[in-house]
Design a protein around this motif. Sequence first.
Motif: not given
Length: 151
Positions: A115-116, A74-75, A119, A71-72, A69, A77
Amino acid sequence: PNALSEIADVIEKTDADMVYYDEVLLDQYLYELETIDKPDFSETILMNYNLFGNAYCVKKKLLKKIGVFNSELDGAEHYDFVLRLTEKTNRISHIAKGIYHRRYLGEKGTGETARENTAGKNSLTAALQRRGIAARVEGGNQPGSYHVVEY
């Protein structure tokens, strides 16, 4: 109780690199609420949302090719992971049966944060670039869904 043997049977019969399956939502008392019937694999559908969800089986050799995954992202991944995965294989099998059970967390657990959403858009934009598709990604009609607009 038979999920792992069913996954192993599919891998043995089809030599699939990835197996995903339908989900059963449970309430707080572990009673079944509903089954989420997923469609068979379609790259078109995948470009609109993560049809695999967060539970699936991937062969180790493929995992070594694509890495873990990011990590940058996140939400999103899992979405990024399956987009990268489908760039390396088309040997994907779907078990049209609710062999994965998870608790439904209600509104608290289903809302998508900004944020999700960002992402997810970034994951899909990167996948389109890797695939040589000139397009932009817009938000879809549902949380966690997207609309690809080709140039």
